[in-house]
Design an enzyme around this catalytic site. Sequence first.
Site, PDB file in Angstrom:
ATOM      1  CE1 TYR A 140      45.228  82.495  33.683  1.00  0.00           C
ATOM      2  CE2 TYR A 140      44.515  83.760  35.597  1.00  0.00           C
ATOM      3  CZ  TYR A 140      45.348  82.825  35.027  1.00  0.00           C
ATOM      4  OH  TYR A 140      46.305  82.214  35.800  1.00  0.00           O
ATOM      5  CE  LYS A 191      52.359  73.192  22.057  1.00  0.00           C
ATOM      6  NZ  LYS A 191      53.612  72.453  22.293  1.00  0.00           N
ATOM      7  CG  ASP A 223      56.663  72.505  24.158  1.00  0.00           C
ATOM      8  OD1 ASP A 223      56.935  73.588  23.587  1.00  0.00           O
ATOM      9  OD2 ASP A 223      56.451  71.444  23.531  1.00  0.00           O
ATOM     10  CG  ASP A 247      49.321  81.586  36.590  1.00  0.00           C
ATOM     11  OD1 ASP A 247      49.710  82.252  37.566  1.00  0.00           O
ATOM     12  OD2 ASP A 247      48.681  80.529  36.689  1.00  0.00           O
ATOM     13  CG  ASP A 251      54.075  80.317  40.211  1.00  0.00           C
ATOM     14  OD1 ASP A 251      53.935  81.567  40.210  1.00  0.00           O
ATOM     15  OD2 ASP A 251      53.391  79.546  40.897  1.00  0.00           O
TER      16      ASP A 251
HETATM   17  C1  IPM Z   1      49.048  84.997  40.020  1.00  0.00           C
HETATM   18  C2  IPM Z   1      48.058  84.068  40.685  1.00  0.00           C
HETATM   19  C3  IPM Z   1      46.660  84.402  40.178  1.00  0.00           C
HETATM   20  C4  IPM Z   1      46.654  84.194  38.682  1.00  0.00           C
HETATM   21  C5  IPM Z   1      45.514  83.615  40.857  1.00  0.00           C
HETATM   22  C6  IPM Z   1      45.557  83.763  42.349  1.00  0.00           C
HETATM   23  C7  IPM Z   1      44.181  83.996  40.303  1.00  0.00           C
HETATM   24  O1  IPM Z   1      48.404  82.750  40.457  1.00  0.00           O
HETATM   25  O2  IPM Z   1      48.911  86.225  40.181  1.00  0.00           O
HETATM   26  O3  IPM Z   1      49.950  84.498  39.351  1.00  0.00           O
HETATM   27  O4  IPM Z   1      46.451  83.068  38.214  1.00  0.00           O
HETATM   28  O5  IPM Z   1      46.853  85.174  37.959  1.00  0.00           O
HETATM   29 MG    MG Z   2      50.270  82.512  39.474  1.00  0.00          MG
END
Ligand code: IPM
Ligand code: MG
Length: 364
Positions: A140, A191, A223, A247, A251
């Site tokens: 990032y 990785k 993975d 990230d 999710d």
């Molecule tokens: C998160 C989001 C952010 C990230 C985006 C909105 C920049 O996806 O907080 O997970 O990638 O960190």
């Molecule tokens: Mg995210």
Amino acid sequence: MAKIVLLPGDGIGCEILWETIKVLEAVGALEGLDWHWETADIGGIAIDKHGAPLPKATLAACQDADGVLLGAVGGPKWDGLPGEERPEAGLLAIRRGLELFANLRPAKVLGPLENASSLKIEVVRGVDILVVRELTGGLYFGRPRFREQLLDGGQRAVDTLEYSTREVERIAQVAFQAARERRQKVTSVDKANVLESSRLWRETVMDVAKEFPDVELEHMFVDNCAMQLVRNPRQFDVILTTNMFGDILSDEAAMLTGSLGMLPSASLGGKVGLYEPVHGSAPDIAGKGVANPLAAILSGAMLLRYSLGHARAATRVETAVELVLAQGYRTRDLMQPGACLVGTTTMGELVVEAIFGGGEYGQD
Ligand code: IPM
Ligand code: MG
């Protein structure tokens, strides 16, 4: 007096933070906590009003607070802007500006929601994972980062994935500390079979582990981890990983719990902690009063615990959320047959009522 800066941002940010304030006021009344709220702009709204996704005044206000509560940033209106000018750049800048290198994302399957996941109940029952994501380094933020024109008429784009020993050490320490308070297991995800930065990551994590002989450490390739999360998620306690992998995996872990709308997060490491739901700004449902405020409310609980040191008040909020779900109330994202569908405001009010044990609102 706890001074909290509110950064509603875009989309549903405003609606969900409003409910969070109500809940924190309620728990404050019971626990003798006074709140001072201040609002500042971040993301798309900041671009519209001040020409920058993170205005200087916003960062300054946050630096001076006891905690920061953020809604969400982004929306189709700003999608055409170049990278550094997008709403998301404001989020990255505030993480960096407040030196929040440690992102804690708990994914816990609550009893009343164990059948809300798209996975089988036997797989998700009892899942309680904490993703510890490195937040101010890696892909990032690595430099160089650029785009160039090529002679063949195409372009070339470069991002850099870098980690230093120090960056890995400090996030690993957070993960091991957290594991100590939980089930004493850290899964470090990398990785290392391909990436040099992952090899340094793995070596450094192994060094840090020596300070925590009571915590079990295992390594897993990313993975495989993505696969194990849906195959047998109960094997995980703390997942320690890089910014980019965290990230993605957070999710995925979120969906074990039934909805992205349930997941809170804390970003720590600097002087001031920042708390935000993991979900985004959901522009498609913004302003409709249907968004799930529970991730924001649970982020408020994390603020109580980590920034104000008020574990009891945090537990009150978390228990209230669980109670409301056990009573069968659901926002649209969690809706199941037989449950009672409620909107954003009602969900907030139900949590407030549960905090007061039903008395305050004259329920019998
Ligand atoms: C998160 C989001 C952010 C990230 C985006 C909105 C920049 O996806 O907080 O997970 O990638 O960190
Ligand atoms: Mg995210």
